[in-house]
Design a protein around this motif. Structure first.
Motif, PDB file in Angstrom:
ATOM      1  N   TRP A 180       0.839  -1.200   0.000  1.00 45.99           N
ATOM      2  CA  TRP A 180       0.000   0.000   0.000  1.00 45.99           C
ATOM      3  C   TRP A 180       0.872   1.248   0.000  1.00 45.99           C
ATOM      4  CZ3 TRP A 180      -0.891   4.206   3.288  1.00 45.99           C
ATOM      5  CH2 TRP A 180      -2.070   4.930   3.049  1.00 45.99           C
ATOM      6  N   GLU A 181       0.477   2.222  -0.792  1.00 44.62           N
ATOM      7  CA  GLU A 181       1.244   3.459  -0.916  1.00 44.62           C
ATOM      8  C   GLU A 181       0.383   4.633  -0.493  1.00 44.62           C
ATOM      9  OE1 GLU A 181       4.070   5.532  -4.306  1.00 44.62           O
ATOM     10  OE2 GLU A 181       2.164   4.638  -4.953  1.00 44.62           O
ATOM     11  N   GLY A 182       0.917   5.461   0.387  1.00 47.41           N
ATOM     12  CA  GLY A 182       0.163   6.634   0.796  1.00 47.41           C
ATOM     13  C   GLY A 182       0.614   7.154   2.141  1.00 47.41           C
ATOM     14  N   THR A 183      -0.107   8.157   2.618  1.00 44.49           N
ATOM     15  CA  THR A 183       0.145   8.757   3.929  1.00 44.49           C
ATOM     16  C   THR A 183      -1.111   8.621   4.772  1.00 44.49           C
ATOM     17  OG1 THR A 183       1.744  10.354   3.050  1.00 44.49           O
ATOM     18  CG2 THR A 183       0.706  10.897   5.150  1.00 44.49           C
ATOM     19  N   LEU A 184      -0.939   8.177   6.003  1.00 41.45           N
ATOM     20  CA  LEU A 184      -2.069   7.974   6.911  1.00 41.45           C
ATOM     21  C   LEU A 184      -1.718   8.576   8.263  1.00 41.45           C
ATOM     22  CD1 LEU A 184      -4.888   6.595   7.134  1.00 41.45           C
ATOM     23  CD2 LEU A 184      -3.703   4.590   8.076  1.00 41.45           C
ATOM     24  N   PHE A 185      -2.568   9.462   8.745  1.00 39.07           N
ATOM     25  CA  PHE A 185      -2.346  10.135  10.021  1.00 39.07           C
ATOM     26  C   PHE A 185      -0.958  10.785  10.060  1.00 39.07           C
ATOM     27  CE2 PHE A 185      -4.994   6.270  11.341  1.00 39.07           C
ATOM     28  CZ  PHE A 185      -6.174   6.882  10.957  1.00 39.07           C
ATOM     29  N   ASP A 186      -0.613  11.443   8.969  1.00 42.95           N
ATOM     30  CA  ASP A 186       0.654  12.172   8.810  1.00 42.95           C
ATOM     31  C   ASP A 186       1.880  11.262   8.736  1.00 42.95           C
ATOM     32  OD1 ASP A 186      -0.714  14.593   8.828  1.00 42.95           O
ATOM     33  OD2 ASP A 186      -0.453  14.886  10.982  1.00 42.95           O
ATOM     34  N   LYS A 187       1.682   9.949   8.617  1.00 37.16           N
ATOM     35  CA  LYS A 187       2.799   9.036   8.483  1.00 37.16           C
ATOM     36  C   LYS A 187       2.791   8.439   7.075  1.00 37.16           C
ATOM     37  CE  LYS A 187       4.388   8.863  12.801  1.00 37.16           C
ATOM     38  NZ  LYS A 187       4.576  10.244  13.214  1.00 37.16           N
ATOM     39  N   PRO A 188       3.802   8.730   6.245  1.00 38.21           N
ATOM     40  CA  PRO A 188       3.874   8.114   4.915  1.00 38.21           C
ATOM     41  C   PRO A 188       4.353   6.672   5.025  1.00 38.21           C
ATOM     42  CG  PRO A 188       5.801   9.480   5.284  1.00 38.21           C
ATOM     43  CD  PRO A 188       4.916   9.665   6.498  1.00 38.21           C
ATOM     44  N   ASP A 189       3.895   5.834   4.124  1.00 35.09           N
ATOM     45  CA  ASP A 189       4.326   4.428   4.176  1.00 35.09           C
ATOM     46  C   ASP A 189       5.832   4.295   4.028  1.00 35.09           C
ATOM     47  OD1 ASP A 189       5.024   3.095   1.230  1.00 35.09           O
ATOM     48  OD2 ASP A 189       3.812   4.905   1.080  1.00 35.09           O
ATOM     49  N   THR A 190       6.487   5.311   3.473  1.00 31.87           N
ATOM     50  CA  THR A 190       7.932   5.247   3.251  1.00 31.87           C
ATOM     51  C   THR A 190       8.729   5.164   4.553  1.00 31.87           C
ATOM     52  OG1 THR A 190       7.930   7.662   3.077  1.00 31.87           O
ATOM     53  CG2 THR A 190       7.884   6.410   1.022  1.00 31.87           C
ATOM     54  N   VAL A 191       8.146   5.570   5.688  1.00 31.77           N
ATOM     55  CA  VAL A 191       8.913   5.529   6.940  1.00 31.77           C
ATOM     56  C   VAL A 191       9.252   4.101   7.335  1.00 31.77           C
ATOM     57  CG1 VAL A 191       7.900   7.675   7.778  1.00 31.77           C
ATOM     58  CG2 VAL A 191       6.890   5.501   8.476  1.00 31.77           C
ATOM     59  N   ASP A 192       8.470   3.137   6.853  1.00 32.12           N
ATOM     60  CA  ASP A 192       8.745   1.731   7.166  1.00 32.12           C
ATOM     61  C   ASP A 192       9.151   0.924   5.937  1.00 32.12           C
ATOM     62  OD1 ASP A 192       8.641   1.556   9.865  1.00 32.12           O
ATOM     63  OD2 ASP A 192       6.635   0.692  10.007  1.00 32.12           O
ATOM     64  N   ARG A 193       9.442   1.585   4.836  1.00 32.15           N
ATOM     65  CA  ARG A 193       9.975   0.827   3.698  1.00 32.15           C
ATOM     66  C   ARG A 193      11.399   0.378   4.013  1.00 32.15           C
ATOM     67  NH1 ARG A 193       8.195   3.501  -2.091  1.00 32.15           N
ATOM     68  NH2 ARG A 193       6.114   4.151  -1.438  1.00 32.15           N
ATOM     69  N   ASN A 194      11.754  -0.773   3.485  1.00 33.47           N
ATOM     70  CA  ASN A 194      13.064  -1.382   3.750  1.00 33.47           C
ATOM     71  C   ASN A 194      13.251  -1.694   5.233  1.00 33.47           C
ATOM     72  OD1 ASN A 194      14.323  -1.489   1.085  1.00 33.47           O
ATOM     73  ND2 ASN A 194      14.302   0.753   1.186  1.00 33.47           N
ATOM     74  N   ARG A 195      12.129  -1.932   5.921  1.00 31.09           N
ATOM     75  CA  ARG A 195      12.197  -2.339   7.322  1.00 31.09           C
ATOM     76  C   ARG A 195      12.183  -3.860   7.402  1.00 31.09           C
ATOM     77  NH1 ARG A 195       7.357  -1.649  11.772  1.00 31.09           N
ATOM     78  NH2 ARG A 195       8.484  -2.455  13.586  1.00 31.09           N
ATOM     79  N   PHE A 196      13.045  -4.399   8.244  1.00 27.19           N
ATOM     80  CA  PHE A 196      13.089  -5.843   8.439  1.00 27.19           C
ATOM     81  C   PHE A 196      12.959  -6.143   9.923  1.00 27.19           C
ATOM     82  CE2 PHE A 196      15.245  -4.978   4.477  1.00 27.19           C
ATOM     83  CZ  PHE A 196      14.692  -5.922   3.635  1.00 27.19           C
ATOM     84  N   VAL A 197      12.262  -7.230  10.231  1.00 19.93           N
ATOM     85  CA  VAL A 197      11.993  -7.611  11.612  1.00 19.93           C
ATOM     86  C   VAL A 197      12.495  -9.027  11.836  1.00 19.93           C
ATOM     87  CG1 VAL A 197      10.189  -7.993  13.335  1.00 19.93           C
ATOM     88  CG2 VAL A 197       9.964  -6.125  11.696  1.00 19.93           C
ATOM     89  N   GLY A 198      13.151  -9.255  12.974  1.00 18.05           N
ATOM     90  CA  GLY A 198      13.565 -10.608  13.310  1.00 18.05           C
ATOM     91  C   GLY A 198      15.063 -10.746  13.464  1.00 18.05           C
ATOM     92  N   ALA A 199      15.469 -12.018  13.586  1.00 19.06           N
ATOM     93  CA  ALA A 199      16.870 -12.326  13.865  1.00 19.06           C
ATOM     94  C   ALA A 199      17.776 -11.791  12.766  1.00 19.06           C
ATOM     95  CB  ALA A 199      17.048 -13.840  14.002  1.00 19.06           C
TER      96      ALA A 199
END
Length: 254
Positions: free
Chosen positions: A33-52
């Protein structure tokens, strides 16, 4: 698998990038999903990885988006988009839905809270209501005791059944903990210790049974389901990559 645009009360799924996103895509963190929601653009978490072993050195940087359903990325802006869409479906705040359909039937306390951002308000059917975030990444989120968390975990362990009442369908629970195509260690917002994910390395659970699954929240808060032992473990403030060691200690002590 219905497209989200058929249910939205806003234009969040009108763009070419977003028009084919389904509920499943958002549940499995593969919506792109692409866009801004509640002043947060999706780009702030692009290239985010979770885990070991996760490398987040590129988090928040540009990445060309793929088509919905083709790429897994843990993105809290998109989780918040799912929560907003659910509020639009129920036409009431999600804390009220959770209380009525889950928390009251399982005998939870009245101390839990699900809080939203100050700017996350919209009007539906003439009522002003607040959309709540999926987690506490930027504040808000679900504030809940370990005992209440354990009750929710017990509901999931028992495949959606509480005493003599089926609160959540067993089929939904099964789908929630089934590996997704883009990440075999992730279902419908549950982490899975799947044999399929042995080389995926988002988790470090190689020394515990593969049917263990868990919910994970901001700050290392976990609700861990151990079906073979009919056990639910609620943990707070786990250190990085310590869950499997902790669970193995529990299993070895029995």
């Amino acid at each position: 698998d219905d497209p989200m645009r058929d249910y939205a009360l806003d234009d969040g799924f009108d763009s070419e990038q977003n028009k084919d996103i389904t509920w499943r895509h958002l549940l499995q963190q593969a919506s792109e999903w692409e866009g801004t929601l509640f002043d947060k653009p999706d780009t702030v978490d692009r290239n985010r990885f979770v885990g070991a072993g996760a490398d987040n050195s590129k988090k928040g940087t540009h990445r060309d988006l793929k088509r919905p359903g083709e790429y897994y990325e843990y993105n809290d802006v998109r989780v918040n988009r799912l929560a907003l869409s659910l509020m639009q479906i129920f036409r009431k705040p999600l804390p009220e839905v959770l209380k009525e359909h889950i928390m009251d039937p399982i005998g939870a306390s009245d101390t839990w809270e699900w809080l939203g951002y100050n700017n996350a308000w919209m009007e539906i059917d003439g009522r002003r209501m607040q959309s709540v975030p999926g987690g506490g990444h930027w504040g808000g989120g679900l504030f809940i005791s370990s005992r209440d968390h354990a009750r929710v975990g017990s509901l999931i362990l028992n495949r959606g059944r509480w005493q003599d009442r089926q609160i959540i369908s067993e089929d939904w629970i099964e789908k929630s903990i089934s590996p997704s195509e883009t990440n075999p260690e992730y279902g419908y917002m549950w982490w899975i210790n799947s044999e399929l994910g042995e080389d995926y390395q988002t988790t470090d659970w190689k020394n515990v049974p593969t049917n263990i699954f868990y919910g994970s929240g901001f700050g290392g808060n976990k609700v861990i389901i151990i079906p073979d032992e009919n056990m639910v473990v609620v943990g707070r403030w786990f250190g990085r990559n310590t869950e499997s060691t902790f669970i193995k200690m529990i299993l070895d002590s029995k």
